[in-house]
Every structure is written in structure tokens, then in C-alpha cells.
Write a protein that holds these residues in place. Sequence first.
Motif, PDB file in Angstrom:
ATOM      1  N   ILE A 125     -12.267  23.771   2.324  1.00  0.00           N
ATOM      2  CA  ILE A 125     -12.116  22.332   2.521  1.00  0.00           C
ATOM      3  C   ILE A 125     -10.974  22.178   3.519  1.00  0.00           C
ATOM      4  O   ILE A 125      -9.879  22.704   3.287  1.00  0.00           O
ATOM      5  N   GLY A 126     -11.192  21.483   4.640  1.00  0.00           N
ATOM      6  CA  GLY A 126     -10.100  21.420   5.602  1.00  0.00           C
ATOM      7  C   GLY A 126     -10.293  20.422   6.711  1.00  0.00           C
ATOM      8  O   GLY A 126     -11.404  19.975   6.999  1.00  0.00           O
ATOM      9  N   ASN A 127      -9.176  20.071   7.321  1.00  0.00           N
ATOM     10  CA  ASN A 127      -9.140  19.293   8.553  1.00  0.00           C
ATOM     11  C   ASN A 127      -7.930  19.780   9.347  1.00  0.00           C
ATOM     12  O   ASN A 127      -7.330  20.801   9.000  1.00  0.00           O
ATOM     13  N   LYS A 128      -7.537  19.070  10.392  1.00  0.00           N
ATOM     14  CA  LYS A 128      -6.427  19.536  11.214  1.00  0.00           C
ATOM     15  C   LYS A 128      -5.092  19.498  10.479  1.00  0.00           C
ATOM     16  O   LYS A 128      -4.166  20.258  10.809  1.00  0.00           O
ATOM     17  N   ALA A 129      -4.983  18.625   9.481  1.00  0.00           N
ATOM     18  CA  ALA A 129      -3.706  18.437   8.802  1.00  0.00           C
ATOM     19  C   ALA A 129      -3.500  19.370   7.620  1.00  0.00           C
ATOM     20  O   ALA A 129      -2.367  19.729   7.297  1.00  0.00           O
ATOM     21  N   ARG A 130      -4.573  19.776   6.978  1.00  0.00           N
ATOM     22  CA  ARG A 130      -4.432  20.645   5.801  1.00  0.00           C
ATOM     23  C   ARG A 130      -5.747  21.369   5.549  1.00  0.00           C
ATOM     24  O   ARG A 130      -6.810  20.929   6.007  1.00  0.00           O
ATOM     25  N   ALA A 131      -5.652  22.464   4.816  1.00  0.00           N
ATOM     26  CA  ALA A 131      -6.851  23.255   4.534  1.00  0.00           C
ATOM     27  C   ALA A 131      -6.698  24.002   3.213  1.00  0.00           C
ATOM     28  O   ALA A 131      -5.583  24.323   2.789  1.00  0.00           O
ATOM     29  N   TRP A 132      -7.833  24.260   2.591  1.00  0.00           N
ATOM     30  CA  TRP A 132      -7.916  25.091   1.386  1.00  0.00           C
ATOM     31  C   TRP A 132      -9.001  26.141   1.610  1.00  0.00           C
ATOM     32  O   TRP A 132     -10.085  25.821   2.111  1.00  0.00           O
ATOM     33  N   ALA A 133      -8.713  27.366   1.234  1.00  0.00           N
ATOM     34  CA  ALA A 133      -9.723  28.429   1.266  1.00  0.00           C
ATOM     35  C   ALA A 133      -9.645  29.188  -0.049  1.00  0.00           C
ATOM     36  O   ALA A 133      -8.547  29.438  -0.559  1.00  0.00           O
ATOM     37  N   TRP A 134     -10.797  29.538  -0.606  1.00  0.00           N
ATOM     38  CA  TRP A 134     -10.762  30.260  -1.881  1.00  0.00           C
ATOM     39  C   TRP A 134     -11.907  31.263  -1.983  1.00  0.00           C
ATOM     40  O   TRP A 134     -12.934  31.144  -1.319  1.00  0.00           O
ATOM     41  N   THR A 135     -11.676  32.244  -2.816  1.00  0.00           N
ATOM     42  CA  THR A 135     -12.692  33.231  -3.172  1.00  0.00           C
ATOM     43  C   THR A 135     -13.272  32.845  -4.527  1.00  0.00           C
ATOM     44  O   THR A 135     -12.713  32.028  -5.255  1.00  0.00           O
ATOM     45  N   GLY A 136     -14.405  33.453  -4.901  1.00  0.00           N
ATOM     46  CA  GLY A 136     -14.958  33.213  -6.225  1.00  0.00           C
ATOM     47  C   GLY A 136     -15.505  31.807  -6.398  1.00  0.00           C
ATOM     48  O   GLY A 136     -16.109  31.230  -5.487  1.00  0.00           O
ATOM     49  N   VAL A 137     -15.271  31.241  -7.579  1.00  0.00           N
ATOM     50  CA  VAL A 137     -15.836  29.934  -7.928  1.00  0.00           C
ATOM     51  C   VAL A 137     -14.797  29.104  -8.656  1.00  0.00           C
ATOM     52  O   VAL A 137     -14.024  29.627  -9.471  1.00  0.00           O
TER      53      VAL A 137
END
Length: 615
Positions: free
Chosen positions: A75-87
Amino acid sequence: MRLIFAARLKNHVPAGEVAGFKRVMSRAVTALDAVTPWPSEHTITDLRWTPNAGRVGMLVRSNEPESTATRAGWIGNKARAWAWTGVVGEELLPVLRAGDHTREPVAAAVDDAIGSFAMIGARPDTLRVFTNVHRSEAMYYAEVDDAVLFSNSAAVLNLVRHGSRSPVYSALGLAGAIVHGLPVTNTTVFADVRIAPPGSRLVCDERHDLRVEDHYIWKADADAGLDEIASSVAESLVDYARTIAGGAETVMAAITGGKDSRLVTSALTAAGIPFTAYTNGLDESGEVLVGRQVAALLGAEHRTNRPVLTTAPSGRTVLPVQPELQAWMTLRSTGGLGNAFTTLPDPAKKHVLITSSVNLGGQGGEIIRGGWARSLAGTDHGRDSALRLLNTLWFNNADLLSPLATEAVHRDLSASFQRVSNVPVRGMLDAYVRDRTGRWLATMRHGESVVAPHATLLINNRMVRRILAAPDETLVEERLAHRVMNTIIPGVADLPLFRDRWAFEAKGPSGFHDPQGWESREPYTATNVPRANFNWRVSYTPALAQYFTSYVLDQPSSLLFDVIDRGSVEKMLGGSRYRAPAAWALFSAQYTLNNGWLGERPASPDTIEIEVPDA
């Protein structure tokens, strides 16, 4: 599988000086190309997030078809982002969309979220890594002069850290992978790469290049009773079953003669999810017989996945195996960290769509059974008993290591031994959750995700956090697991097990549960059925042992000889106290060191014939 890499420039680097940062990100792309286990044509996502004039960058590469938002991994845009593995659980998604990692309510929600994942939150100037308390979705970290690096691939970090085309290995990491047959040390087999602690936040901001915050659950809830905790765990299992399997057209569940698979199949039944149970083995296997009984009670179809047998010139029935191919598939999938004792699928296969099929196993159920605290049954639960037991369990292959290597592993694990010394029962659970189940799943289940979606029902961050708050008396003798199973589907726990009993009644009837029915729960032993317990991986086969001996010991310049005792290894592989997981661990370690896992699939692997007992 999702492979994630993230980096943040250290604070001494002036704003706008990006040459070093670009070099790190370029090395990361090269490292991902080398380590990515699937064919390039199967890559679906290849994302780069590097905000202008920022100090942070992320790379996300995946072969997973688009499925559900909980598995999207981004989930992301230029100002912030999240990346995750799994569920992750669905309730976390709006929290991630609405806020960034610097907000404490958001961070606290990630700490306690449903699911099994490792999470990276980023802004252009800051970075924060979150790990679950069970650590079965691992995140690793390393440093270079100008940046702090994170990835769920230790091999990627090693290649970036050393700027090399092939990995640089660690003697301590090798010793930690052999002493128990699975990685246990915080130092990995890849030099200068460490695994992030469980239940932690690793923060990179303007105040600290790297700060580790501990959010593990260290204290029990003294007011929580067995029934309350069992009810909470049972509810979590059923809810999580719907999260990871509810949308799939086909649901398969492995079932054996043990306890953990019963928890999985019971939760699926209670969740109203149709499934087919299966057991791997010969028709005469005790696991198969008991598995069929459990499936029948739950009203589920049962299948037996039989190994392919052939007839040798001698007329004997044999099972042909290819250790090198098995090692390549397993170590290629796990990024050089696994033990080929457990076979993983061919990483060249296309990833299964989660809405099409999901396959569940009983991995992680040991946590509900109290981890190694359950092994204190029949002892005084005291400090000395616990320390002796932990040393025996963890250092079961110490005789194969040099004294210096064993001492180094002891130092690496000293905090766990101190914890057991201070709080024996709870410390034994912590040792299991933090450095046994979590580390094993972080390698092997991570490897499985190359071709199939995450589906480990018994590893759920929020559920494990609740178990970590349980008082000592609920952890010993498997009382919690038994109560959970009876809460979900009454009667399943009373079906006889294969060569095992519940720990609370192992030595005789117990007032904890139906002492009058103790005899009816007599385990199925099949002592007169030669094939009932046949498992080629654990049987001592001279031809396979000789193959291991040649592969492991005929390379005297290998780093492996810095940590093993050659004479002891030779005796073990020769049949003296032969331990199959240890033999495979040695073979896997040497295969890793040879970088065979980074190459192409073996074209003509040797075939070893394993003799199968007569029916």
C-alpha cells in the motif's frame, strides 16, 4: 513469494548526496536477480519506491497472482508506503491506508494484528520494520558504511553488504544450522546478516541510524484462566481459518496421527469450510490409519498420497530418491537457509492462485501445546530440570561440532538460557516460539511460498500473543491444546493417536480429563506392521549415508570443516547414532557453501534406491 528490500541512508550522509544510495539500490537489484528462485517470466510485480530527495528506498518483487487485499503486500503513495510478507487480517488494512508508521496507534495496531507477516513502513526520510512475536515471517538486517539494509532474504543482504557476486558465509551461522538441524542462532549462515528479533520494531529515523524496540509479550496475565485462554485461542483459530482458506475453491489439509493436524482440520470444520484431508505415506502407515479415523469423525473426504515405489533387480521394493535435486529445490526456495530433510516443491512451477487452491498443514501447533514447556511434564518444573532439557533439545547434534563451534553457539543463545534460568516454564515456551518454531517456519514455510500462498493456520500473531500471556499451569502437559481442541470440536481429542498420548495422561489416567476413558485412548502402535512407521527420510540407508559421506567429507577446504568434528561426523554417517535430520543438515550446509542452490536445476542428479520393508 514476495521478496522485499529496503534501505535508509544513515544520518551522517548529507542531504542530497545520493551516489552511495544509488549504488546500494543498484546492488540490491543485482542481488534480487541472483537470488529470486522463480523463473523471470513468472515475475508479476517488480516495484521500486524511491521518493525524490528522500533517504529511503524499497524494492518489492513477487510472482504471486493478484488475489486478496490481505496478501497484496503493498500500500503506498509518494508520501508513505507499507510492504509486507505473508498475510494480514482485513481489519489492519484501513489502518495502514489511513496512517504512516510514525503514528503510535498505527504501530500498536501492527504489533497486535491478526496474521503472519513481517511489515515495513516507510516515509521518504524514515523507516520502521515490524516483526510478529513468532517470527515465522522473518526480516533480516545488515549495515554498510552509509546505509541500514533490510530484507526478508538474508542472501540478498549478504550480496549487497559485501558487493560480491557470490555469498560470503559465516562459520557461526553454519554451526547454528547444524547443532539442531535447523537455524537457531541470531547470526545467519550469511556473514554480517542478522535476523530481526521477534515482536520488535526496528526504527531508522533522524535520531538513530538503527534503534531496536522490544514489544514482545514477556509477562503472563495472572488473572487469565485456562478456559478463558482456550476459548480465545479456539475463536482465533476458527476466524483465521476463514481468513486464509475461506475464499479458495479447493481446500486441502494434511492430517497425520498426531495432534496439530487435528487442530487444523477441526478449525476448518468449525469454520464451515469444506476440505479434503490427506496423509502422505504407504497404506499400512499408522499415520494413514489414524488420519482416516479423524477425517471420518469430521465428515471429511480422505486421500492417501502414496510414494512412487519400484522393483529393484533383486526383486525388493524400493523408493528412488534424488538428494541433489531435493537439496536444490529446498535451498533454492529458502534462499540458502533450509534443510533438505524437508522437501519443497520445484520453484519453477507457477504460483497457485489463492482463490483457486490452498493447502494447510499442522506447522506451529507445538506453540499451542506449550512449546518446550510441555516437555517439562513429569519433572519438578524447576530451573535445573529446564536447563538440562533445553540443552538436550537444542544441542542434540553438538557431538558433531568442534568444541569452539559449540561454545560460540552457546554464547549466541545465552539470553534464552538466562531466560529459562529465571523463569523455567515460561522460558521454555519463549525458547521454542522465538528460536525454534519461528526460525524453522521462517525458512521452510517461506520457501513454500514460492509456489503456493501462505497457509499456516496455527501461526497467527494475535493468537500467539494471547498464548504468551498464559500462566505457567496452562502451558505444561499440553492442557491448553487439549482444551482448545475440545472447545472447537468435542470428541476429536479422544480419538487415539499414533504412538503418542496427551502429555497430561502419558503415564496414567489424569483427573484433568476423563480418567475412566484412559484405556479407550490407547495409542495405535502397529508394532507388528513393518511398514506402519516407514519413513525413508529417517531410516538409515547405507547407500544414502555413503552419498552424504562423500559429499560432505570429500571437500576438505570447505568452511564446514571450521565448525564440525570430522571423526564424529564420519561415525554418525557410518551408522553410529545416525540422525537423519543431522545428516541432511550437513549435506544441506555443504550444498549451500558450494552455491549449488544459486545455479540451474541439476540436469542428471544421482538416484539412490531406498529399500522399503515388506508389507
